[in-house]
Design a protein around this motif. Structure first.
Motif, PDB file in Angstrom:
ATOM      1  N   LEU A   3       0.836  -1.197   0.000  1.00  8.63           N
ATOM      2  CA  LEU A   3       0.000   0.000   0.000  1.00  8.63           C
ATOM      3  C   LEU A   3       0.870   1.247   0.000  1.00  8.63           C
ATOM      4  O   LEU A   3       1.859   1.326   0.713  1.00  8.63           O
ATOM      5  CB  LEU A   3      -0.893   0.005   1.234  1.00  8.63           C
ATOM      6  N   ARG A   4       0.477   2.184  -0.826  1.00  4.63           N
ATOM      7  CA  ARG A   4       1.215   3.452  -0.808  1.00  4.63           C
ATOM      8  C   ARG A   4       0.757   4.259   0.404  1.00  4.63           C
ATOM      9  O   ARG A   4      -0.399   4.161   0.831  1.00  4.63           O
ATOM     10  CB  ARG A   4       0.933   4.240  -2.086  1.00  4.63           C
ATOM     11  N   GLU A   5       1.676   5.069   0.892  1.00  4.55           N
ATOM     12  CA  GLU A   5       1.364   5.861   2.077  1.00  4.55           C
ATOM     13  C   GLU A   5       0.369   6.969   1.716  1.00  4.55           C
ATOM     14  O   GLU A   5       0.544   7.661   0.712  1.00  4.55           O
ATOM     15  CB  GLU A   5       2.675   6.500   2.537  1.00  4.55           C
ATOM     16  N   LYS A   6      -0.663   7.121   2.562  1.00  2.34           N
ATOM     17  CA  LYS A   6      -1.633   8.197   2.325  1.00  2.34           C
ATOM     18  C   LYS A   6      -1.093   9.497   2.895  1.00  2.34           C
ATOM     19  O   LYS A   6      -0.717   9.541   4.078  1.00  2.34           O
ATOM     20  CB  LYS A   6      -2.952   7.875   3.023  1.00  2.34           C
ATOM     21  N   ILE A   7      -1.086  10.515   2.077  1.00  2.00           N
ATOM     22  CA  ILE A   7      -0.511  11.782   2.568  1.00  2.00           C
ATOM     23  C   ILE A   7      -1.353  12.989   2.148  1.00  2.00           C
ATOM     24  O   ILE A   7      -2.183  12.918   1.244  1.00  2.00           O
ATOM     25  CB  ILE A   7       0.930  12.008   2.030  1.00  2.00           C
ATOM     26  N   THR A   8      -1.055  14.113   2.827  1.00  2.00           N
ATOM     27  CA  THR A   8      -1.467  15.434   2.370  1.00  2.00           C
ATOM     28  C   THR A   8      -0.203  16.105   1.872  1.00  2.00           C
ATOM     29  O   THR A   8       0.816  16.111   2.574  1.00  2.00           O
ATOM     30  CB  THR A   8      -2.054  16.246   3.556  1.00  2.00           C
ATOM     31  N   LEU A   9      -0.257  16.637   0.673  1.00  2.00           N
ATOM     32  CA  LEU A   9       0.908  17.327   0.105  1.00  2.00           C
ATOM     33  C   LEU A   9       0.711  18.831   0.246  1.00  2.00           C
ATOM     34  O   LEU A   9      -0.329  19.365  -0.149  1.00  2.00           O
ATOM     35  CB  LEU A   9       1.039  16.962  -1.383  1.00  2.00           C
ATOM     36  N   ILE A  10       1.703  19.497   0.852  1.00  2.00           N
ATOM     37  CA  ILE A  10       1.638  20.961   0.955  1.00  2.00           C
ATOM     38  C   ILE A  10       2.791  21.548   0.154  1.00  2.00           C
ATOM     39  O   ILE A  10       3.961  21.279   0.457  1.00  2.00           O
ATOM     40  CB  ILE A  10       1.733  21.435   2.427  1.00  2.00           C
ATOM     41  N   THR A  11       2.468  22.325  -0.869  1.00  2.00           N
ATOM     42  CA  THR A  11       3.524  22.990  -1.642  1.00  2.00           C
ATOM     43  C   THR A  11       3.756  24.382  -1.060  1.00  2.00           C
ATOM     44  O   THR A  11       2.864  24.955  -0.429  1.00  2.00           O
ATOM     45  CB  THR A  11       3.137  23.141  -3.118  1.00  2.00           C
ATOM     46  N   GLY A  12       4.934  24.933  -1.281  1.00  2.00           N
ATOM     47  CA  GLY A  12       5.231  26.274  -0.770  1.00  2.00           C
ATOM     48  C   GLY A  12       5.167  26.315   0.742  1.00  2.00           C
ATOM     49  O   GLY A  12       4.840  27.333   1.350  1.00  2.00           O
ATOM     50  N   ALA A  13       5.506  25.181   1.361  1.00  2.00           N
ATOM     51  CA  ALA A  13       5.296  25.034   2.805  1.00  2.00           C
ATOM     52  C   ALA A  13       6.206  25.942   3.637  1.00  2.00           C
ATOM     53  O   ALA A  13       5.917  26.194   4.800  1.00  2.00           O
ATOM     54  CB  ALA A  13       5.524  23.584   3.211  1.00  2.00           C
ATOM     55  N   ASN A  14       7.279  26.423   3.028  1.00  2.00           N
ATOM     56  CA  ASN A  14       8.181  27.264   3.823  1.00  2.00           C
ATOM     57  C   ASN A  14       7.796  28.741   3.789  1.00  2.00           C
ATOM     58  O   ASN A  14       8.473  29.589   4.359  1.00  2.00           O
ATOM     59  CB  ASN A  14       9.633  27.083   3.361  1.00  2.00           C
ATOM     60  N   GLY A  15       6.689  29.052   3.137  1.00  2.00           N
ATOM     61  CA  GLY A  15       6.180  30.420   3.162  1.00  2.00           C
ATOM     62  C   GLY A  15       5.402  30.664   4.448  1.00  2.00           C
ATOM     63  O   GLY A  15       5.269  29.769   5.281  1.00  2.00           O
ATOM     64  N   GLU A  16       4.842  31.871   4.583  1.00  2.00           N
ATOM     65  CA  GLU A  16       4.239  32.163   5.894  1.00  2.00           C
ATOM     66  C   GLU A  16       2.918  31.446   6.115  1.00  2.00           C
ATOM     67  O   GLU A  16       2.622  31.055   7.244  1.00  2.00           O
ATOM     68  CB  GLU A  16       4.169  33.651   6.184  1.00  2.00           C
ATOM     69  N   VAL A  17       2.138  31.202   5.077  1.00  2.00           N
ATOM     70  CA  VAL A  17       0.906  30.424   5.286  1.00  2.00           C
ATOM     71  C   VAL A  17       1.289  28.974   5.612  1.00  2.00           C
ATOM     72  O   VAL A  17       0.711  28.338   6.493  1.00  2.00           O
ATOM     73  CB  VAL A  17      -0.025  30.485   4.049  1.00  2.00           C
ATOM     74  N   GLY A  18       2.308  28.469   4.915  1.00  2.00           N
ATOM     75  CA  GLY A  18       2.778  27.099   5.171  1.00  2.00           C
ATOM     76  C   GLY A  18       3.215  26.925   6.615  1.00  2.00           C
ATOM     77  O   GLY A  18       2.840  25.950   7.279  1.00  2.00           O
ATOM     78  N   HIS A  19       3.997  27.877   7.105  1.00  2.00           N
ATOM     79  CA  HIS A  19       4.445  27.791   8.505  1.00  2.00           C
ATOM     80  C   HIS A  19       3.250  27.764   9.448  1.00  2.00           C
ATOM     81  O   HIS A  19       3.181  26.945  10.363  1.00  2.00           O
ATOM     82  CB  HIS A  19       5.336  28.989   8.849  1.00  2.00           C
ATOM     83  N   GLY A  20       2.309  28.682   9.223  1.00  2.00           N
ATOM     84  CA  GLY A  20       1.126  28.756  10.089  1.00  2.00           C
ATOM     85  C   GLY A  20       0.344  27.451  10.048  1.00  2.00           C
ATOM     86  O   GLY A  20      -0.106  26.941  11.084  1.00  2.00           O
ATOM     87  N   LEU A  21       0.219  26.913   8.848  1.00  2.00           N
ATOM     88  CA  LEU A  21      -0.551  25.682   8.679  1.00  2.00           C
ATOM     89  C   LEU A  21       0.129  24.501   9.369  1.00  2.00           C
ATOM     90  O   LEU A  21      -0.518  23.720  10.083  1.00  2.00           O
ATOM     91  CB  LEU A  21      -0.692  25.421   7.171  1.00  2.00           C
ATOM     92  N   ILE A  22       1.421  24.368   9.186  1.00  2.00           N
ATOM     93  CA  ILE A  22       2.130  23.224   9.785  1.00  2.00           C
ATOM     94  C   ILE A  22       2.120  23.329  11.312  1.00  2.00           C
ATOM     95  O   ILE A  22       1.871  22.338  12.005  1.00  2.00           O
ATOM     96  CB  ILE A  22       3.567  23.128   9.232  1.00  2.00           C
ATOM     97  N   GLU A  23       2.349  24.538  11.832  1.00  2.00           N
ATOM     98  CA  GLU A  23       2.280  24.717  13.296  1.00  2.00           C
ATOM     99  C   GLU A  23       0.907  24.306  13.805  1.00  2.00           C
ATOM    100  O   GLU A  23       0.788  23.614  14.816  1.00  2.00           O
ATOM    101  CB  GLU A  23       2.532  26.191  13.683  1.00  2.00           C
ATOM    102  N   HIS A  24      -0.115  24.729  13.100  1.00  2.00           N
ATOM    103  CA  HIS A  24      -1.474  24.426  13.542  1.00  2.00           C
ATOM    104  C   HIS A  24      -1.742  22.919  13.469  1.00  2.00           C
ATOM    105  O   HIS A  24      -2.269  22.328  14.415  1.00  2.00           O
ATOM    106  CB  HIS A  24      -2.485  25.187  12.681  1.00  2.00           C
ATOM    107  N   LEU A  25      -1.363  22.300  12.354  1.00  2.00           N
ATOM    108  CA  LEU A  25      -1.618  20.854  12.214  1.00  2.00           C
ATOM    109  C   LEU A  25      -0.846  20.074  13.264  1.00  2.00           C
ATOM    110  O   LEU A  25      -1.360  19.118  13.856  1.00  2.00           O
ATOM    111  CB  LEU A  25      -1.227  20.376  10.813  1.00  2.00           C
ATOM    112  N   ALA A  26       0.393  20.497  13.513  1.00  2.00           N
ATOM    113  CA  ALA A  26       1.212  19.786  14.494  1.00  2.00           C
ATOM    114  C   ALA A  26       0.619  19.932  15.895  1.00  2.00           C
ATOM    115  O   ALA A  26       0.698  19.014  16.714  1.00  2.00           O
ATOM    116  CB  ALA A  26       2.641  20.302  14.458  1.00  2.00           C
TER     117      ALA A  26
END
Ligand code: SER
Length: 347
Positions: free
Chosen positions: A9-32
């Motif tokens: 089985l392939r791993e199920k993922i969410t892909l986030i592009t441009g993750a090192n931008g400011e929305v990406g940072h906010g999103l990853i902090e929130h998800l974590a």
């Protein structure tokens, strides 16, 4: 006797592009902080800041224009959701319009195609979350801007920046890939589950945006907390809608989780408050007594801000998927921006 080999089985993922931008940072902090970000794979030209790397499943340093990389993602993962944040913002895009077009349009097309192919291989459409912008609007003059008030999704779509043109076209691409892709083939595609929010100017207490034209608001704040002079590149009267980062993240995730049968549109305005540059300066001065803010409008950048609406009407998002900002102007400054920047710069 041969037994059929089961494919791993392939791993199920969410892909986030441009993750090192400011929305990406906010999103990853929130998800974590709120749920596991363990299924998040991020893609960014610059990788991901060291402090955040442990919060996600994998960091891929790469370019959304690299077809081999896109193929690798297609084959290696089962991508359930793509949150496509990678883009060149409006001021950057004016300096490099053709590069902006490649990144903002061709890059988005590559990811939509990836979503289509993934959908085929997993048998259900991939969710494609796309942040668009107030830059898709273009109001012809100050009088129209004053008269227009809160602009609806389908009004005044005459952007004057490359970024705005790119975002508007990508909204159409998303609608096309969701509904019409391969419409003439015998087996029409199941499409992508395209969902888009149009953001106002975003303000984060944690990070500085790069290359935007609404950046004067965060720049003013971050300069004041550091005791630096700030010369604002728009006039005191310039007015557009703004939103703080926690609400921006909230809107993306609320839209991502909304049941599809609730959604009657592909594109939704989201808004929280609208202030003039002068009002933002007043709020910053009220908290940082010595804040040294002057107004020295740059006519070209000011004209871009002038072409954006004073406010946007987000009634559809409120009615269909329960959007409601948590931060009005007072709460944004008093409970989020001021205390957070103070804490960050005190370190
Ligand atoms: N913040 C963006 C920019 O200034 C507009 O959405 O480019």
């Amino acid at each position: 006797m041969f037994t059929r080999r089961r494919a791993p089985l392939r791993e199920k993922i969410t892909l986030i592009t441009g993750a090192n931008g400011e929305v990406g940072h906010g999103l990853i902090e929130h998800l974590a902080a709120t749920r596991s970000a363990a299924d998040v794979v991020v893609l960014d030209l610059r990788g991901l800041d060291e402090a955040m790397r442990g919060k996600v499943n994998r960091v891929i340093v790469g370019d959304i224009l690299d077809n081999e990389l896109i193929n690798l993602l297609l084959n290696e993962y089962e991508i359930e959701t793509i949150i496509h944040l990678a883009a060149l913002l409006s001021t950057h895009s004016e300096f490099n319009p053709e590069t902006a077009h490649r990144v903002n349009v061709q890059g988005t097309l590559n990811l939509l195609k990836l979503a289509i192919e993934q959908g085929k291989s997993r048998g259900s459409p991939v969710k494609f979350i796309f942040p668009s912008s107030i830059a898709v609007y273009g109001l012809p003059d100050a009088e129209t801007k004053a008269r227009a008030g809160a602009v609806k999704e389908q009004e005044y779509l005459y952007p004057i920046t490359m970024y705005g043109c790119n975002k508007l076209y990508c909204e159409h691409l998303g609608r096309y890939y969701a509904q019409y892709y391969q419409q003439l083939s015998a087996m029409p595609s199941m499409g992508v589950d395209f969902r888009c929010v149009r953001f106002p100017g975003l303000i984060s207490a944690n990070t500085m945006p790069t290359g935007g034209t609404s950046d004067y608001a965060p720049e003013m704040l971050h300069a004041a907390v550091q005791g630096k002079h700030y010369a604002c590149f728009v006039s005191e009267e310039a007015q557009i809608p703004f939103m703080v980062m926690p609400d921006a993240i909230k809107s993306l995730l609320l839209l991502e989780r909304a049941p599809q049968n609730m959604l009657n549109h592909y594109i939704y305005n989201v808004s929280s408050f609208s202030l003039t540059a002068g009002e933002i300066a007043e709020r910053v001065r009220a908290s940082f007594a010595g804040a040294d803010i002057t107004f020295d409008p740059d006519p070209a950048r000011a004209a871009i801000v002038e072409s954006w609406p004073r406010d946007i009407d987000d009634a559809a998002a409120r009615a269909e998927w329960g959007w409601q900002p948590e931060y009005d102007a007072d709460r944004s400054f008093e409970e989020y921006l001021i205390p957070t920047v103070r804490a960050i710069y005190a370190k």
